[in-house]
Each structure stands twice: as C-alpha cells, then as structure tokens.
Design a protein around this motif. Structure first.
Motif, PDB file in Angstrom:
ATOM      1  N   GLY A  16       0.794  -1.220   0.000  1.00  0.00           N
ATOM      2  CA  GLY A  16       0.000   0.000   0.000  1.00  0.00           C
ATOM      3  C   GLY A  16       0.828   1.273   0.000  1.00  0.00           C
ATOM      4  O   GLY A  16       0.295   2.360  -0.265  1.00  0.00           O
ATOM      5  N   GLN A  17       2.101   1.155   0.301  1.00  0.00           N
ATOM      6  CA  GLN A  17       2.973   2.324   0.304  1.00  0.00           C
ATOM      7  C   GLN A  17       3.459   2.639  -1.110  1.00  0.00           C
ATOM      8  O   GLN A  17       3.500   1.774  -1.985  1.00  0.00           O
ATOM      9  N   GLU A  18       3.850   3.873  -1.287  1.00  0.00           N
ATOM     10  CA  GLU A  18       4.436   4.296  -2.554  1.00  0.00           C
ATOM     11  C   GLU A  18       5.938   4.024  -2.535  1.00  0.00           C
ATOM     12  O   GLU A  18       6.584   4.117  -1.485  1.00  0.00           O
ATOM     13  N   VAL A  19       6.467   3.691  -3.695  1.00  0.00           N
ATOM     14  CA  VAL A  19       7.911   3.466  -3.777  1.00  0.00           C
ATOM     15  C   VAL A  19       8.430   4.124  -5.053  1.00  0.00           C
ATOM     16  O   VAL A  19       7.736   4.171  -6.074  1.00  0.00           O
ATOM     17  N   ILE A  20       9.614   4.681  -4.967  1.00  0.00           N
ATOM     18  CA  ILE A  20      10.268   5.283  -6.148  1.00  0.00           C
ATOM     19  C   ILE A  20      11.614   4.591  -6.355  1.00  0.00           C
ATOM     20  O   ILE A  20      12.449   4.560  -5.439  1.00  0.00           O
ATOM     21  N   LEU A  21      11.790   4.050  -7.522  1.00  0.00           N
ATOM     22  CA  LEU A  21      13.048   3.421  -7.893  1.00  0.00           C
ATOM     23  C   LEU A  21      13.788   4.372  -8.830  1.00  0.00           C
ATOM     24  O   LEU A  21      13.188   4.942  -9.743  1.00  0.00           O
ATOM     25  N   ARG A  22      15.067   4.510  -8.566  1.00  0.00           N
ATOM     26  CA  ARG A  22      15.828   5.523  -9.300  1.00  0.00           C
ATOM     27  C   ARG A  22      16.879   4.904 -10.203  1.00  0.00           C
ATOM     28  O   ARG A  22      17.467   3.873  -9.893  1.00  0.00           O
ATOM     29  N   CYS A  23      17.123   5.600 -11.294  1.00  0.00           N
ATOM     30  CA  CYS A  23      18.074   5.127 -12.298  1.00  0.00           C
ATOM     31  C   CYS A  23      18.806   6.332 -12.870  1.00  0.00           C
ATOM     32  O   CYS A  23      18.193   7.385 -13.085  1.00  0.00           O
ATOM     33  N   VAL A  24      20.090   6.166 -13.085  1.00  0.00           N
ATOM     34  CA  VAL A  24      20.845   7.166 -13.834  1.00  0.00           C
ATOM     35  C   VAL A  24      21.330   6.480 -15.108  1.00  0.00           C
ATOM     36  O   VAL A  24      22.235   5.638 -15.061  1.00  0.00           O
ATOM     37  N   PRO A  25      20.701   6.778 -16.239  1.00  0.00           N
ATOM     38  CA  PRO A  25      21.112   6.146 -17.505  1.00  0.00           C
ATOM     39  C   PRO A  25      22.480   6.657 -17.953  1.00  0.00           C
ATOM     40  O   PRO A  25      23.022   7.615 -17.387  1.00  0.00           O
ATOM     41  N   ILE A  26      23.029   6.047 -18.965  1.00  0.00           N
ATOM     42  CA  ILE A  26      24.274   6.505 -19.559  1.00  0.00           C
ATOM     43  C   ILE A  26      24.032   7.879 -20.177  1.00  0.00           C
ATOM     44  O   ILE A  26      23.000   8.101 -20.832  1.00  0.00           O
ATOM     45  N   SER A  27      24.964   8.785 -19.977  1.00  0.00           N
ATOM     46  CA  SER A  27      24.689  10.217 -20.147  1.00  0.00           C
ATOM     47  C   SER A  27      24.280  10.621 -21.565  1.00  0.00           C
ATOM     48  O   SER A  27      23.464  11.512 -21.726  1.00  0.00           O
ATOM     49  N   ASN A  28      24.779  10.013 -22.599  1.00  0.00           N
ATOM     50  CA  ASN A  28      24.404  10.443 -23.951  1.00  0.00           C
ATOM     51  C   ASN A  28      23.323   9.555 -24.565  1.00  0.00           C
ATOM     52  O   ASN A  28      23.054   9.643 -25.765  1.00  0.00           O
ATOM     53  N   HIS A  29      22.712   8.720 -23.750  1.00  0.00           N
ATOM     54  CA  HIS A  29      21.634   7.868 -24.248  1.00  0.00           C
ATOM     55  C   HIS A  29      20.306   8.619 -24.280  1.00  0.00           C
ATOM     56  O   HIS A  29      20.088   9.565 -23.515  1.00  0.00           O
ATOM     57  N   LEU A  30      19.446   8.194 -25.185  1.00  0.00           N
ATOM     58  CA  LEU A  30      18.193   8.913 -25.426  1.00  0.00           C
ATOM     59  C   LEU A  30      16.954   8.079 -25.128  1.00  0.00           C
ATOM     60  O   LEU A  30      15.874   8.628 -24.982  1.00  0.00           O
ATOM     61  N   TYR A  31      17.114   6.759 -25.108  1.00  0.00           N
ATOM     62  CA  TYR A  31      15.981   5.867 -24.873  1.00  0.00           C
ATOM     63  C   TYR A  31      16.168   5.245 -23.504  1.00  0.00           C
ATOM     64  O   TYR A  31      17.248   4.765 -23.174  1.00  0.00           O
ATOM     65  N   PHE A  32      15.078   5.171 -22.742  1.00  0.00           N
ATOM     66  CA  PHE A  32      15.147   4.648 -21.387  1.00  0.00           C
ATOM     67  C   PHE A  32      14.038   3.631 -21.191  1.00  0.00           C
ATOM     68  O   PHE A  32      12.928   3.794 -21.735  1.00  0.00           O
ATOM     69  N   TYR A  33      14.344   2.609 -20.417  1.00  0.00           N
ATOM     70  CA  TYR A  33      13.423   1.483 -20.273  1.00  0.00           C
ATOM     71  C   TYR A  33      13.386   1.019 -18.822  1.00  0.00           C
ATOM     72  O   TYR A  33      14.379   1.136 -18.093  1.00  0.00           O
ATOM     73  N   TRP A  34      12.254   0.470 -18.430  1.00  0.00           N
ATOM     74  CA  TRP A  34      12.148  -0.302 -17.190  1.00  0.00           C
ATOM     75  C   TRP A  34      11.653  -1.703 -17.542  1.00  0.00           C
ATOM     76  O   TRP A  34      10.705  -1.858 -18.334  1.00  0.00           O
ATOM     77  N   TYR A  35      12.294  -2.675 -16.912  1.00  0.00           N
ATOM     78  CA  TYR A  35      11.890  -4.067 -17.004  1.00  0.00           C
ATOM     79  C   TYR A  35      11.757  -4.595 -15.590  1.00  0.00           C
ATOM     80  O   TYR A  35      12.328  -4.046 -14.640  1.00  0.00           O
ATOM     81  N   ARG A  36      11.041  -5.700 -15.442  1.00  0.00           N
ATOM     82  CA  ARG A  36      11.035  -6.351 -14.129  1.00  0.00           C
ATOM     83  C   ARG A  36      11.150  -7.857 -14.314  1.00  0.00           C
ATOM     84  O   ARG A  36      10.818  -8.406 -15.369  1.00  0.00           O
ATOM     85  N   GLN A  37      11.619  -8.510 -13.248  1.00  0.00           N
ATOM     86  CA  GLN A  37      11.736  -9.962 -13.258  1.00  0.00           C
ATOM     87  C   GLN A  37      11.236 -10.481 -11.915  1.00  0.00           C
ATOM     88  O   GLN A  37      11.900 -10.309 -10.886  1.00  0.00           O
ATOM     89  N   ILE A  38      10.078 -11.090 -11.950  1.00  0.00           N
ATOM     90  CA  ILE A  38       9.567 -11.776 -10.770  1.00  0.00           C
ATOM     91  C   ILE A  38      10.376 -13.048 -10.603  1.00  0.00           C
ATOM     92  O   ILE A  38      10.764 -13.690 -11.593  1.00  0.00           O
ATOM     93  N   LEU A  39      10.649 -13.413  -9.353  1.00  0.00           N
ATOM     94  CA  LEU A  39      11.511 -14.564  -9.065  1.00  0.00           C
ATOM     95  C   LEU A  39      11.067 -15.803  -9.841  1.00  0.00           C
ATOM     96  O   LEU A  39       9.904 -16.204  -9.775  1.00  0.00           O
ATOM     97  N   GLY A  40      11.997 -16.370 -10.591  1.00  0.00           N
ATOM     98  CA  GLY A  40      11.718 -17.596 -11.340  1.00  0.00           C
ATOM     99  C   GLY A  40      11.022 -17.382 -12.668  1.00  0.00           C
ATOM    100  O   GLY A  40      10.724 -18.348 -13.374  1.00  0.00           O
ATOM    101  N   GLN A  41      10.781 -16.121 -13.028  1.00  0.00           N
ATOM    102  CA  GLN A  41      10.073 -15.852 -14.284  1.00  0.00           C
ATOM    103  C   GLN A  41      10.951 -15.043 -15.236  1.00  0.00           C
ATOM    104  O   GLN A  41      12.090 -14.716 -14.953  1.00  0.00           O
ATOM    105  N   LYS A  42      10.381 -14.761 -16.416  1.00  0.00           N
ATOM    106  CA  LYS A  42      11.121 -14.038 -17.438  1.00  0.00           C
ATOM    107  C   LYS A  42      11.311 -12.576 -17.056  1.00  0.00           C
ATOM    108  O   LYS A  42      10.525 -12.007 -16.303  1.00  0.00           O
TER     109      LYS A  42
END
Lengths: 114, 117
Positions: A16-42
């Motif tokens: 029920g709480q809010e969470v913020i996950l942070r990322c610093v991409p490579i500095s000259n990159h233009l496309y950014f993505y988030w992926y997730r992997q649940i344990l034991g899955q793709k």
C-alpha cells in the motif's frame, strides 16, 4: 565503460505504500526502459521513454505505475500503492540514438513488498 | 505478439566441453536478436547481437550465435567453456512494434549454465 546505475539495490516496503526506484542512464543515451523480473520468471518489459514521454508500455504498466525524468540525469519509476505481486527485481536500461542500439542494463533494484 | 523460447532451463558442463544453447522466437517480421549474460551478482551484459548481414555473429569471450531465419532460431555456441562462463544466459528479440521511438526487448526465460572445473 559508462554504466547505468540504480538505487537502491534493495527496497523493502509495506503493501500500500508508494515506492520510487531511481536510475541514472548513460549520459548520452536517449531511450530509457524499465523491465522487471519476478523470481523464477522471465524478464518482462514495462515501459519505454523517449523525448520526455512514454513511447510504449506493456499491460503490466497500469495506472499504479508512472515514470519521470525529473532532471537531465535521473529516470524514475514510481509505484503508487504497492501490492504483494509487485515484489520483483526491477531493471533500468538505456540505449543510444536509433531504436535498435543495444540496451545497457543497471544492476537492478530488488523490491520486496511485505 | 513476439515470444522467445529457450529450451534448456539448466545446463551443466565440464570445463572444455562445447556449449550450444537453443533460442527460438515467434515473430515473423524483421527482428533484431540478442544474447545477454548475467554473471552471479552482476547486471545483464550484452554478449552479441544480430541486426542484418552475416548470420553467424561473433561476440565477446569466444561466444558466437547463428541466425537461421527458416527455423526462427538464434542458438548460442562456444567451442570450449570455462568455469568463468558460469552464468545465466538470456536470448532476446526486438522488432519495430510501433515505428520509431522504442524497441522493447522480449526475453526468453533464461538458461542457467554451470561449468564444473
């Protein structure tokens, strides 16, 4: 070699709480993505971000999720009201000009919802 | 929708054995193909990629992969594995889903490789 960095490495949050996950991409990159992997899955695609807006999102990326690039360096994933099933490893990635450039991944944030 | 199948969940080999990890994908259009490796405790790293041209691509650390369009396959190979190759290997595909702007990766489930010294 430049790297994608993610913080924190492990986040434990009450359901029920809010969470913020942070990322610093490579500095000259233009496309950014988030992926997730649940344990034991793709590794699953969540969302991609280009030119300050979402370019694609999966069916997993519902209204609970949002992304932001608040300044020139950070790229964040917010989960508004976490559920038990949000427990997973979350990976940030970035790529350079041209959508078929290889994506570079961070070490991931392990999110544990209690 | 695209999907990627990796046939082996866990492969155990002795050092110096040859390796072949299978990968098949379902998307019928133009695809870009990747193999990523994740060493214990580390992030996903690109091993090799195929966009076009010679279907036999060479990557880092002696790995290679062959794209066979008629079989929708992109198998990873290494003639002689080392203990340091112990890791999880992921096959992934991108295709131009919505024109310019994004190329989401679709991953296989991964194959864990254990190399015994």
């Amino acid at each position: 070699e430049p790297e994608v960095t993610q913080t924190p490495s492990h986040q434990v949050t009450q359901m029920g709480q809010e969470v913020i996950l942070r990322c610093v991409p490579i500095s000259n990159h233009l496309y950014f993505y988030w992926y997730r992997q649940i344990l034991g899955q793709k590794v699953e695609f969540l969302v991609s971000f280009y030119n300050n807006e979402i370019s694609e999102k999966s069916e997993i990326f519902d209204d609970q999720f949002s992304v932001e690039r608040p300044d020139g360096s950070n790229f964040t994933l917010k989960i508004r009201s976490t559920k038990l099933e949000d427990s997973a490893m979350y990976f940030c990635a970035s790529s350079g000009e041209g959508g078929n450039q290889p994506q570079h991944f961070g070490d991931g944030t392990r999110l544990s919802i209690l | 929708a695209q999907s990627v199948s990796q046939h082996n969940h866990h492969v155990i080999l002795s050092e110096a054995a040859s390796l072949e990890l299978g990968c098949n994908y379902s998307y019928g259009g133009t695809v870009n193909l990747f193999w990523y490796v994740q060493y214990p405790g580390q992030h996903l790293q690109l091993l090799l990629k195929y966009f076009s041209g010679d279907p036999l691509v060479k990557g880092i650390k002696g790995f290679e992969a062959e794209f066979i369009k008629s079989k929708f396959s992109f198998n990873l190979r290494k003639p002689s594995v080392q203990w340091s190759d112990t890791a999880e290997y992921f096959c992934a595909v991108t295709g131009p889903l919505s024109g310019a702007g994004s190329y989401q990766l679709t991953f296989g489930k991964g194959t864990k490789l254990s190399v015994i010294p």
